[in-house]
Design an enzyme around this catalytic site. Structure first.
Site, mmCIF file in Angstrom:
data_model
loop_
_atom_site.group_PDB
_atom_site.id
_atom_site.type_symbol
_atom_site.label_atom_id
_atom_site.label_comp_id
_atom_site.label_asym_id
_atom_site.label_seq_id
_atom_site.Cartn_x
_atom_site.Cartn_y
_atom_site.Cartn_z
ATOM 1 N N CYS A 131 -13.970 -25.725 14.561
ATOM 2 C CA CYS A 131 -14.554 -26.510 15.639
ATOM 3 C C CYS A 131 -15.840 -27.157 15.159
ATOM 4 O O CYS A 131 -16.354 -26.846 14.090
ATOM 5 C CB CYS A 131 -14.844 -25.625 16.852
ATOM 6 S SG CYS A 131 -13.391 -24.811 17.536
ATOM 7 N N GLY A 186 -12.341 -31.247 15.328
ATOM 8 C CA GLY A 186 -11.516 -30.772 16.429
ATOM 9 C C GLY A 186 -11.236 -31.876 17.422
ATOM 10 O O GLY A 186 -12.159 -32.565 17.859
ATOM 11 N N ASN A 218 -18.005 -21.670 16.582
ATOM 12 C CA ASN A 218 -17.033 -22.131 15.596
ATOM 13 C C ASN A 218 -16.621 -20.943 14.742
ATOM 14 O O ASN A 218 -17.475 -20.273 14.161
ATOM 15 C CB ASN A 218 -17.649 -23.220 14.705
ATOM 16 C CG ASN A 218 -16.766 -23.557 13.515
ATOM 17 O OD1 ASN A 218 -15.544 -23.524 13.606
ATOM 18 N ND2 ASN A 218 -17.387 -23.889 12.389
ATOM 19 N N GLY A 219 -15.325 -20.661 14.664
ATOM 20 C CA GLY A 219 -14.847 -19.568 13.841
ATOM 21 C C GLY A 219 -13.830 -18.717 14.562
ATOM 22 O O GLY A 219 -13.179 -19.155 15.510
ATOM 23 N N TYR A 266 -11.230 -29.858 2.704
ATOM 24 C CA TYR A 266 -10.565 -30.621 3.755
ATOM 25 C C TYR A 266 -11.426 -30.939 4.975
ATOM 26 O O TYR A 266 -11.499 -32.076 5.408
ATOM 27 C CB TYR A 266 -9.314 -29.862 4.215
ATOM 28 C CG TYR A 266 -8.566 -30.514 5.358
ATOM 29 C CD1 TYR A 266 -7.748 -31.620 5.143
ATOM 30 C CD2 TYR A 266 -8.676 -30.035 6.658
ATOM 31 C CE1 TYR A 266 -7.068 -32.224 6.184
ATOM 32 C CE2 TYR A 266 -7.995 -30.630 7.709
ATOM 33 C CZ TYR A 266 -7.196 -31.718 7.473
ATOM 34 O OH TYR A 266 -6.526 -32.318 8.507
ATOM 35 N N THR A 276 -8.955 -37.651 3.298
ATOM 36 C CA THR A 276 -9.820 -36.691 2.615
ATOM 37 C C THR A 276 -9.668 -36.718 1.101
ATOM 38 O O THR A 276 -10.629 -36.477 0.367
ATOM 39 C CB THR A 276 -9.540 -35.272 3.139
ATOM 40 O OG1 THR A 276 -9.439 -35.306 4.565
ATOM 41 C CG2 THR A 276 -10.649 -34.315 2.736
ATOM 42 N N ASP A 313 -3.180 -35.356 -2.853
ATOM 43 C CA ASP A 313 -3.501 -34.848 -1.520
ATOM 44 C C ASP A 313 -4.609 -33.815 -1.645
ATOM 45 O O ASP A 313 -4.796 -33.226 -2.717
ATOM 46 C CB ASP A 313 -2.263 -34.225 -0.872
ATOM 47 C CG ASP A 313 -2.320 -34.285 0.657
ATOM 48 O OD1 ASP A 313 -3.395 -34.617 1.195
ATOM 49 O OD2 ASP A 313 -1.301 -34.003 1.302
ATOM 50 N N ASP A 314 -5.345 -33.602 -0.544
ATOM 51 C CA ASP A 314 -6.401 -32.593 -0.585
ATOM 52 C C ASP A 314 -5.821 -31.193 -0.631
ATOM 53 O O ASP A 314 -6.344 -30.296 -1.292
ATOM 54 C CB ASP A 314 -7.349 -32.746 0.612
ATOM 55 C CG ASP A 314 -6.595 -32.798 1.927
ATOM 56 O OD1 ASP A 314 -6.137 -31.737 2.389
ATOM 57 O OD2 ASP A 314 -6.467 -33.894 2.492
#
Length: 532
Positions: free
Chosen positions: A2, A31, A104-105, A268, A314, A376-377
Site C-alpha cells: 500500500c 495500490g 502498509n504491510g 517492482y 518498470t 521484464d522486471d
C-alpha cells in the site's frame, strides 16, 4: 503493498486536503484498489474512503469537507483481509482521543492478535484487516498507561504504546497514527521490511515554523515540496506533536533489530525516482540490467539477439542497461494504455490475462523478422509473460527470448505482497527450460539472487546490507518456515478461487445495502450544523 502519507502543517488555519490528494496520486502505483483520507480540524475528524482510484474516490464536495491542518492518506493494494470497502484505510477508533491508522504491510500473527483484542482487551474487531489490529493494540496500550499513570496522552505514553505494538505484532509493517488534537506518529517494524521516510519544509504561511511529512516513498515528499530528511530506522517511532516538536525513540533496541528491507520494492513496486534506505531505485535497476546482461552472455555466449525490448513500465531502466552491455539496440516494442491497472496487482488470473491485451499493444515493425530479447522486471504467475510472448510472435518475431531482472519466484510473500500460493507461481517446481516451454519462448534467463542483492547494495553505501528476499529464497526474516500452518491459512484466504468467491459475496452483500450507505463507507464527519 500500500501507499501511506501523513502531513502536519504548522499553520492551524491551513488545509492539508489538496496536498494529501496530490501525494496519494503520486503513490497510486502502490495500490489501486481503494483510497482514503482523514483530516483533523481543531479536534474534529473528517474521513472519506472508498474503493477506486484517488481521482474517483475524492470529488469536489468531498475535498471541501476534508478540512484541517494535519491528516493521513492511504491507497490500498489488498493482501490480508478482503477488498471490502469497510477495510479501506485510514481506519478509526473513537477511544481514546480519536485515533486513525494508515498502514502498509502484513502482520503474520493478525488472527491471534484479533482474538487477543476480543477476549483480553474487550475491543471489538469488525473486519479481517490486520490494520484494525494495529489500531486497537495501540489504542488499548494508550488507555492503560494513561489510567495507570493518571496522566494525559504525552510523548512517553505514545512511545510506550508503540513499543507494545512492536513487541506484540509480527511481520513487516510501516505506518502512521493520527492522535486527534495531539500528534502524528510514524513507525517501522523491527526489521525495516516496509519503507517509510520523513520529510520537512519551511511553513509557507508561518515564518520560522516547519511542516512535516511521512510517506512510503520519497517521491511523494519530493512532489509536495518537502526535503527528504531520512528513512525511519527499524523498530523506530517518530512523534510530531501539534506544536511542531519532533521526538524520536528506538522502541525496539537496535541490537534486537535486523535491517532487512524488502528487495521487491527495488525490483517492482517503488517508482524509479524514489530513494529508499539511501538507495536510488533508478540506480539499482540500472545495475540489475547490467548483471542480467552478463547472465545472458554467460548462458548463451553465441546468442543471436537482434533487439532488446522492455515490457513496460518498470523494466525499462534495466532493459536500457542490458541492451548497452549486450551491444544490441534498445527499442520500444510495446505501447501501454495507462488507464489500465497494473496486472500483477489485479485480483484473479483471468482478469490479469484479459487485461494484458487491453494494457499493451505492439509496434509490429520492431518485431517483424527479428530475434527479440524481452526484459521484464519479474515473472510471477506467468500470465502476463505468456500473453506478451504470444503478442510478440503475432507481431512477426522470429524468435522470442525472455529475461527477468529478478530471480525465479518460488515462495509466498508474507509481508504485504500478493504472492500467496506456490502452486500459482510459474517457477514452482520448474527449471528454466520447463518455464520457457510453459511461457512459449525459446529460452528464459533469470537474475541470480546474489546478483540482485549486489545490484541493490552497490547503489547504496552499506556493503554489508541484507535484504528480505523470501519470495526467491524461502528464508523469512521473522522466523516462519514454509511448512508452518500460517501458510496453509494464507493459501485458503488468498488463492484466486477464494478471491473470486470473496468478490462475488461482497457484491451480493453490497447489492442489499440501503440507499445512502455509500457501500459501507460512511463519512466520519456527518455534522451538518454548518460552520462553527
Amino acid at each position: 503493498m500500500c501507499g501511506i502519507l501523513g502531513l502536519l502543517l504548522a499553520d492551524e488555519d491551513a488545509n492539508v486536503n489538496q496536498m494529501l490528494f496530490d501525494g496519494l496520486t503520486v503513490l497510486q502505483h502502490r495500490g489501486q484498489d481503494a483510497a482514503g483520507i482523514v483530516t483533523s480540524e481543531r479536534g474534529r475528524l473528517h474521513l472519506r474512503k472508498d474503493n477506486g482510484l484517488v481521482k474517483d474516490v475524492f470529488q469536489t464536495h468531498h475535498m471541501i469537507d476534508l478540512k484541517g491542518n494535519f491528516g493521513l492518506g492511504h491507497v490500498r493494494y489488498p493482501t490480508a483481509g478482503s477488498s471490502s470497502c469497510a477495510e479501506a484505510q485510514p481506519l478509526y477508533t473513537n477511544y481514546p482521543h480519536g485515533i486513525c491508522v494508515a498502514h502498509n504491510g502484513n502482520l503474520t500473527n493478525a488472527e491471534e492478535l484479533a482474538e487477543h483484542c476480543r477476549k483480553n482487551l474487550n475491543r471489538h474487531i469488525n473486519t479481517d484487516s490486520d490494520s484494525e489490529v494495529l489500531l486497537n493494540v495501540f489504542a488499548d496500550s494508550l488507555v492503560k498507561r494513561e489510567n495507570k499513570e493518571g496522566c494525559d496522552c504525552d510523548v512517553e505514553t505514545i512511545f510506550s504504546a508503540v513499543e507494545t505494538v512492536m513487541k506484540l505484532c509480527k511481520g513487516g509493517y510501516a505506518g502512521m497514527y493520527l492522535i486527534n488534537g495531539i500528534a502524528l506518529v510514524g513507525f517501522r517494524d523491527p526489521h525495516g521490511i516496509r519503507p517509510i521516510v520523513m520529510g520537512t519544509r519551511k511553513s509557507r504561511t508561518k515564518e520560522g515554523l516547519t511542516d512535516y511529512a511521512f510517506a512510503s516513498e520519497s517521491v511523494a515528499t519530493d512532489t509536495l515540496g518537502f526535503e527528504l530528511v531520512r528513512d525511519l530506522h527499524p523498530g523506530e517511532a517518530i512523534v510530531v506533536t501539534l506544536d511542531g516538536k519532533v521526538h524520536t525513540r528506538q522502541c525496539i533496541p537496535a541490537e534486537q533489530t535486523k535491517h532487512a528491507p524488502c528487495i521487491f520494492e527495488y525490483v517492482y513496486f517503488a517508482r524509479p525516482d524514489s530513494i529508499m534506505d539511501g538507495i536510488s531505485v533508478y540506480e539499482s535497476r540500472l545495475k540489475m540490467g547490467e548483471k542480467l546482461a552478463y547472465n545472458v552472455m554467460e548462458a548463451y555466449p553465441e546468442h543471436d539477439i537482434d533487439v532488446v525490448i522492455p515490457i513496460p513500465d518498470t523494466s525499462r531502466t534495466s532493459a536500457v542497461q542490458a541492451a548497452y552491455v549486450l551491444g544490441r539496440p534498445y527499442r520500444e516494442g510495446f505501447i501501454k494504455n495507462r488507464y489500465i491497472a497494473r496486472t500483477f496487482i489485479m485480483p484473479g488470473q483471468e482478469t490479469r490475462k484479459k487485461s494484458v491485451r487491453l494494457k499493451l499493444n505492439t509496434i509490429k515493425s520492431e518485431f517483424a523478422g527479428r530475434n527479440v530479447l524481452l526484459v521484464d522486471d519479474s515473472i510471477v504467475r506467468g500470465t502476463t509473460a505468456t500473453e506478451i510472448v504470444q503478442m510478440a510472435r503475432e507481431a512477426g518475431a522470429n524468435k522470442v527470448y525472455l529475461t527477468s531482472a529478478a530471480p525465479p519466484i518460488r515462495y509466498p510473500n508474507i509481508y504485504g505482497i500478493d504472492i500467496p500460493t506456490r502452486q500459482e507461481l510459474v517457477a514452482y517446481e520448474r527449471n528454466e527450460e520447463e518455464i520457457a516451454k510453459k511461457l512459449g519462448c525459446e529460452w528464459v534467463v533469470y537474475q541470480k539472487l546474489d546478483d540482485l542483492e549486489e545490484a541493490v547494495r552497490s547503489a547504496g553505501e552499506n556493503p554489508e546490507q541484507e535484504y528480505e528476499s523470501s519470495c526467491f529464497s524461502g528464508n523469512y526474516v521473522t522466523g516462519e518456515t514454509i511448512n508452518d500452518p500460517y501458510f496453509q491459512k494464507l493459501y485458503a484466504l488468498r488463492n484466486d478461487a477464494a478471491k473470486l468467491e470473496k468478490l462475488e459475496s461482497a457484491g451480493a452483500a453490497q447489492a442489499g445495502l440501503p440507499p445512502g450507505s455509500n457501500h459501507g463507507c460512511e463519512n466520519l464527519s456527518n455534522d451538518k450544523r454548518g460552520p462553527r
